[in-house]
Design an enzyme around this catalytic site. Structure first.
Site, PDB file in Angstrom:
ATOM      1  N   ASP A  52      -3.137 136.296 118.220  1.00 31.66           N
ATOM      2  CA  ASP A  52      -2.629 135.728 119.471  1.00 31.66           C
ATOM      3  C   ASP A  52      -1.209 136.249 119.700  1.00 31.66           C
ATOM      4  OD1 ASP A  52      -2.642 134.209 121.750  1.00 31.66           O
ATOM      5  OD2 ASP A  52      -2.532 132.274 120.754  1.00 31.66           O
ATOM      6  N   GLU A  76       0.863 140.724 122.839  1.00 35.42           N
ATOM      7  CA  GLU A  76       1.062 141.704 123.920  1.00 35.42           C
ATOM      8  C   GLU A  76       2.221 142.685 123.640  1.00 35.42           C
ATOM      9  OE1 GLU A  76      -1.631 138.917 124.857  1.00 35.42           O
ATOM     10  OE2 GLU A  76       0.443 138.387 124.447  1.00 35.42           O
ATOM     11  N   ASP A  88      -5.803 132.356 128.024  1.00 36.44           N
ATOM     12  CA  ASP A  88      -5.588 130.999 128.522  1.00 36.44           C
ATOM     13  C   ASP A  88      -6.102 130.835 129.951  1.00 36.44           C
ATOM     14  OD1 ASP A  88      -4.368 130.765 126.092  1.00 36.44           O
ATOM     15  OD2 ASP A  88      -2.327 130.820 126.873  1.00 36.44           O
TER      16      ASP A  88
END
Length: 785
Positions: free
Chosen positions: A447, A450, A526
């Site tokens: 997670d 990025e 999300d």
């Protein structure tokens, strides 16, 4: 700051207020610090000078093609043995590349470069023809000469002092009837309408819906489907960029068709791209051959998985698992989020709330339930913390232009970030997963990669001037950003393989880039709770599959908010037919256990869970086929009929493999829905009624189920009542044949599976099933329809 950055900043501030004002204030400081670092670290650029290739002056043959020389540039055209076409301007070559698996494929020795009309050149091969005009226009044609793609000469802008060699733009034209798909995970897809799509992996902050773009996984990969044929184009460039699309328009017989158009703008890096042509299946097969087969998940990872940010304790995990088991609901795994870490520090455990995590994992495994752990890349900058100290000693963290650690604000507080583009850093990071294995975890999900650094304004990531190894070449975050998640997945996958060589790793990642399927899959991120979020969930899975990432799925129920019982159930029913079948929610959101939504939802969700368990042999087979052929589990309904224009515009249904067509309910209150069928006979699996395609039918969709149709002649491996594999055969149309395949799986290891093929036929009212190469079928057979 553009409008998109402003919107994201507002969302980020709202989400940070939810976790505390102190972190919100630190995010302001982090944003200013990033701004100052870039002000010093980014090269100053003078006025840009435009350049075009000029006129062709000659050509030099090479294996598979050759180099066409222009007055102010050059173009290398090379056809690989599998038919993929490489085009590289200004001396660009296929390697180094983060996308390619095993290096550049061998050239097609039969492809030849020869003069073309009007001073141009062309490369002729068995599967494709590439024509280059004297002014630099490149046309990719079928062997019969039909133009699939036309790329006019590119243009560069070269500012003085630019490390990248300057930004560039390439415009393209496709057929007027063409439809665009791909570009990674796009919530507004899977068909990409007119608009601008940014190529910059981004956490949108909070939750996203169909209007949010870009998201976590962007790829310069387009699949273009037209009457003349299908082709995939991949610009092998990791820099920030934008793709602008304009769909074409046919002149209704007037002959004045307006072609579809595409404009690709990159802020730096090489202008090089690959093109593959053929049927959708052949194109995706070629793409997988180029970028690598998909990692094969262990069989248990194809079952249902339950996750939540906010389990809180071992007792809560046991309570939830017991709830599933006591109700007879199949459950394969439970995922622990950042709240099980000590102060959100990665590779740690909060011993007060989880005093015996290995014992918990062992006990759950005896019940058939695995534990999966979240892993974030950010490491708290805390001397004395083992992960920080060993990372400093290994020189593993990203630094700025002055050689200082780049620091940002993430869940643990002030953090540093591993440079996963450094082989040494990857090896160090991979070794850290020994702690996760010792705690009893059977898989990991990456997670925040990025990567994310909380920011009150601007882009919530690392400074663009941050320095990266880039496999020894050196460069900055402008080039490394989009492959950060991909390189982290590689580090985790290779580490797990080394630490536990007898088991296939289970890993999926929120961010990634072309080729990420080599290391695992992904999930939606999300997604916002609501009917638009449900529709976006399907768009993401379909779009990612067409970019070569077959294993994915959404947060069922949405990451945020409190889904109504109807919305939750419809999302759950969709998820039951997607590769990654997982509920998940934020710490502030409503619960996601099926029994929390009432007796009726529990009954129908239980039916969906049992159907998923029944179809597990089919999902295992699809996983192996995805690895071998590149065909995604979840395919658009036009997969085998790309020439059907009505199917090309169908976005609310999908094929699960070749045998099943799933039509989820995506609207509030719907109890019937229209379903567009590909050609051939299809059976409603609930009623057994046959329908003939192509065409549209109206089917019942009561709250208890969604419409699922089976292709006539399909042989589908399923789990029988006793758990043994049996064959569900849907009767072929009279005089027709069908078939299917079963690929068995050892479960978690690397043993070679058995591949069994079956054929079915119908004659005189009798359905016959045969096994290839054997006299006996070897499995129970149930004929339906």
């Amino acid at each position: 700051m553009d409008a998109g950055d402003l919107v994201r900043s507002v969302k980020w501030m709202a989400s940070l207020r939810a976790v505390g004002s102190a972190q919100g204030l630190r995010s302001v400081r982090s944003a200013w610090r990033r701004h100052r670092v870039d002000a010093v670290g980014l090269p100053r650029q003078g006025a840009a000078r435009a350049r075009v290739p000029g006129v062709a002056e000659g050509a030099d043959p090479e294996p598979g093609g050759g180099v066409v020389r222009f007055a102010r540039s050059s173009l290398r055209v090379r056809v690989a043995a599998g038919g993929a076409v490489f085009c590289g301007w200004d001396g660009a070559v296929p390697e180094p590349s983060y996308a390619l698996a095993g290096g550049c494929p061998e050239a097609d020795e039969r492809a030849v470069l020869e003069p073309d009309t009007d001073g141009g050149w062309r490369v002729v091969s068995e599967r494709v023809l590439v024509a280059v005009s004297r002014h630099g226009t490149v046309e990719v044609r079928t062997p019969g000469g039909v133009v699939l793609r036309r790329d006019p000469a590119p243009r560069w802008w070269e500012p003085a002092g630019a490390e990248s060699g300057g930004r560039w733009v390439q415009r393209s034209e496709v057929a007027a009837d063409a439809r665009f798909f791909g570009l990674g995970g796009r919530a507004s897809g899977p068909r990409l309408r007119d608009g601008v799509y940014r190529l910059w992996n981004t956490d949108p902050g909070g939750a996203f819906g169909p209007g949010d773009d870009p998201l976590y996984i962007t790829m310069p990969v387009q699949l273009v489907v037209a009457d003349a044929g299908t082709h995939l184009v991949f610009h092998d460039n990791t820099w920030d960029g934008r793709v602008t699309l304009w769909e074409g328009e046919e002149g209704a017989g007037s002959g004045h068709d307006r072609p579809g158009r595409c404009e690709t703008r990159m802020e730096g890096g090489p202008l090089r791209y690959w093109v593959m042509v053929g049927t959708p299946a052949r194109v995706l097969h070629g793409w997988a051959a180029l970028t690598g087969g998909a990692a094969l998940p262990p069989a248990w990872a194809l079952g249902y998985q339950h996750a939540r940010w906010g389990f809180g304790s071992e007792r809560e995990v046991r309570r939830v698992v017991t709830g599933y088991l006591e109700r007879g609901l199949p459950l394969s795994a439970v995922h622990l989020d950042i709240d099980h870490f000590r102060g959100h520090r990665v590779f740690t455990v909060d011993r007060e709330r989880f005093p015996d995590l290995p014992g918990l994992a062992a006990g759950l495994k005896e019940e058939g339930v695995r534990l999966v752990s979240i892993v974030d890349p950010a490491v708290k900058a805390e001397p004395g913390l083992a992960e920080y100290d060993t990372g400093v000693a290994a020189g593993a963290f990203v630094k700025d232009a002055r050689g200082r650690e780049v620091r940002g604000e993430v869940w643990p507080g002030e953090c540093v970030f591993p440079d996963f583009t450094d082989p040494g850093a990857r090896a160090w990071w991979g070794g850290l997963y020994a702690e996760r294995l010792a705690q009893g975890f059977s898989g990991v999900w990456h997670d925040m990669n990025e990567p994310v650094s909380f920011a009150a304004f601007g882009d919530p990531t690392l400074p663009r001037s941050a320095r990266h190894a880039l496999e020894g070449r050196g460069g900055d975050h402008r080039e490394a950003h989009n492959v950060y998640g991909l390189a982290m997945a590689r580090a985790g996958y290779e580490g797990l393989r080394k630490l536990r060589p007898d088991e296939r790793p289970f890993l999926f990642s929120r961010s990634g880039w072309a080729g990420m399927q080599r290391y695992g899959g992904t999930w939606s991120g999300d997604v916002a709770t609501g009917w638009p979020g449900l529709r976006a969930s399907l768009a993401l899975v379909l779009g990612l599959g067409l970019c070569g990432v077959p294993y994915s799925g959404p947060d069922i129920g949405g990451f945020t908010g409190f889904p109504s019982p109807e919305l939750y159930l419809r999302w759950f029913q969709l998820g039951a037919y997607l590769p990654l079948f997982r509920t998940h929610a934020a710490i502030s959101a409503g619960r996601r256990e099926p029994w929390e939504f009432g007796a009726e939802v529990l009954e129908h969700a239980g039916a969906a869970l049992r159907e998923r368990a029944r179809l597990l042999p089919y999902f295992v087979t699809l996983a192996h086929l995805a690895q071998r052929t590149g065909a995604p589990y979840v395919r658009p309904v036009w997969w085998r009929s790309p020439e059907d224009r009505a199917l090309r515009d169908c976005e609310d249904a999908f094929l699960l493999g070749d045998s099943l067509l799933v039509a989820p309910v995506l609207e509030l209150g719907a109890d019937r829905r229209a379903v567009r069928l590909p050609r051939g006979r299809w059976y409603d699996t609930a009623t057994g009624r046959p329908y003939e395609g192509p065409g549209q039918v109206l089917l019942d969709a009561p709250l208890s189920r969604v419409p699922v149709l089976a292709r006539a002649g399909s042989v589908i491996p399923v789990a029988g009542a006793d758990g043994e594999v049996e064959l569900e055969v849907w009767a072929p149309a009279p005089g027709r044949t069908g078939g299917g395949v079963l690929i068995t799986d050892a479960g978690t290891g690397w043993e070679g599976p058995e591949v069994v093929r079956f054929t079915s036929r119908s004659r005189g009212g009798v359905v016959t099933v045969e096994r290839e190469g054997a006299e006996e079928v070897g499995y129970r057979v149930r004929v339906r329809g």
